[in-house]
Structure formats: structure tokens, C-alpha cells
Scaffold this motif. Structure first.
Motif, PDB file in Angstrom:
ATOM      1  N   ARG A  49      39.630  45.703  36.035  1.00  0.00           N
ATOM      2  CA  ARG A  49      38.533  44.972  35.375  1.00  0.00           C
ATOM      3  C   ARG A  49      39.019  43.612  34.874  1.00  0.00           C
ATOM      4  N   PHE A  50      40.216  43.581  34.287  1.00  0.00           N
ATOM      5  CA  PHE A  50      40.757  42.301  33.820  1.00  0.00           C
ATOM      6  C   PHE A  50      40.947  41.345  34.987  1.00  0.00           C
ATOM      7  N   TYR A  51      41.607  41.804  36.042  1.00  0.00           N
ATOM      8  CA  TYR A  51      41.856  40.930  37.190  1.00  0.00           C
ATOM      9  C   TYR A  51      40.547  40.393  37.762  1.00  0.00           C
ATOM     10  N   GLU A  52      39.548  41.233  37.882  1.00  0.00           N
ATOM     11  CA  GLU A  52      38.264  40.775  38.418  1.00  0.00           C
ATOM     12  C   GLU A  52      37.608  39.769  37.477  1.00  0.00           C
ATOM     13  N   ARG A  53      37.749  39.991  36.177  1.00  0.00           N
ATOM     14  CA  ARG A  53      37.157  39.068  35.195  1.00  0.00           C
ATOM     15  C   ARG A  53      37.764  37.665  35.316  1.00  0.00           C
ATOM     16  N   VAL A  54      39.038  37.574  35.720  1.00  0.00           N
ATOM     17  CA  VAL A  54      39.680  36.257  35.836  1.00  0.00           C
ATOM     18  C   VAL A  54      39.725  35.766  37.284  1.00  0.00           C
ATOM     19  N   GLY A  55      38.893  36.363  38.137  1.00  0.00           N
ATOM     20  CA  GLY A  55      38.679  35.805  39.459  1.00  0.00           C
ATOM     21  C   GLY A  55      39.376  36.456  40.637  1.00  0.00           C
TER      22      GLY A  55
END
Length: 156
Positions: free
Chosen positions: A120-126
Motif C-alpha cells: 500500500r505504501f509503495y503504491e501510494r508513492v507511485g
């Protein structure tokens, strides 16, 4: 504070790496893999990644780090107490900027399938999932593997 790691940081980074890897990955790995990953294992791995290691410090204590080889961002670990503080995003921004400075315009990372918080974090930052791969691990039987999301991001 976000900065490049120095030789003086190796033990602190290895200790954090050991602790957080076991917290976030250990329950997904066979006993043999967990046993093989002691602090010396992580110390050797971090030493081999220098100078491509960036640390995040809070009041003089290293609370997170990111490290890479070429375009592969292979390590991104943050102490549980630092999660939700903004350190993760600042570490990722510093890594991406440094990768671009090294003429790397598209990067890749592998996130253990099951580590939903990290994804989720990685997806949130692109970062975006490109595919799933199986990587070998030390297990009770030959040929044990674990699945990882291969995530990519254009850094331009």
C-alpha cells in the motif's frame, strides 16, 4: 534527518534490518530461512550495498534505511515506531532522487506477497505491480520459494 549512511552506521543499520526483517518477513518464511538471517548476515549484506544506503535518523537513532544495487531497490525497512511519521516517504524520495542522479530512470523493487502494508505504501508513492515472481528460500525441502510482487516506477 535523511542522509547517506557511513561505515560508522553499519552495525546500527544491520541491527534494524535484522529486527524489522524478522518482524515483517519472518512469519512468511520457513524456519531454515529465519535461522540463516542473523545479525551477521544482515551486516554483510549492508556492507556490500555501500555506498548506496540512505538512512533516516530521529534524534540520533537510525529508524529506517533504503538500499539498492543498480536499478533494483532491494531493501526498504522502517522501525515500527517510525511508521506513519513521514520517514518512509522522505526515505523513498531521497532514494529516487539519488537513483536519478545515477542515471537510473526506471527502478524496480520486490515486495513479499502478503506484506500488504508495504505494498500500500509503495503504491501510494507511485510504484505499480508489474508481475509476480517466485524467489528461492532456505526451507525444509529443496526448491522452496516465496512469491514477490515486482513493482516498478518511472523516476523521470
Amino acid at each position: 534527518m535523511i542522509r547517506l549512511a557511513g561505515v560508522q552506521d553499519l552495525r546500527s543499520v544491520a541491527s534494524l534490518y535484522h529486527r524489522v526483517w524478522h518482524e515483517t518477513h519472518g512469519s512468511h518464511m520457513p524456519h531454515a530461512e529465519r535461522e540463516a538471517r542473523d545479525e551477521d548476515f544482515f551486516l554483510g549484506r549492508i556492507a556490500g550495498l555501500m555506498p548506496n544506503v540512505i538512512v533516516g535518523e530521529d534524534e540520533g537513532t537510525i529508524v529506517g534505511f533504503v538500499a539498492w544495487t543498480g536499478p533494483l531497490l532491494g531493501q526498504f525497512f522502517l522501525d515500527a515506531d517510525a511508521r506513519g511519521s513521514g520517514f518512509a516517504q522522505r526515505l523513498m524520495e531521497a532514494a529516487e532522487l539519488t537513483l536519478r542522479d545515477q542515471d537510473i530512470w526506471e527502478a524496480e523493487l520486490h515486495c513479499l506477497v502478503g506484506n500488504a502494508r508495504a505494498r500500500r505504501f509503495y503504491e501510494r508513492v507511485g510504484w505499480r505491480v508489474h508481475r509476480i515472481i517466485a524467489e528461492p528460500v532456505k526451507g525444509d525441502a529443496d526448491g522452496e520459494e516465496r512469491d514477490f510482487w515486482v513493482m516498478r516506477k518511472r523516476l523521470a
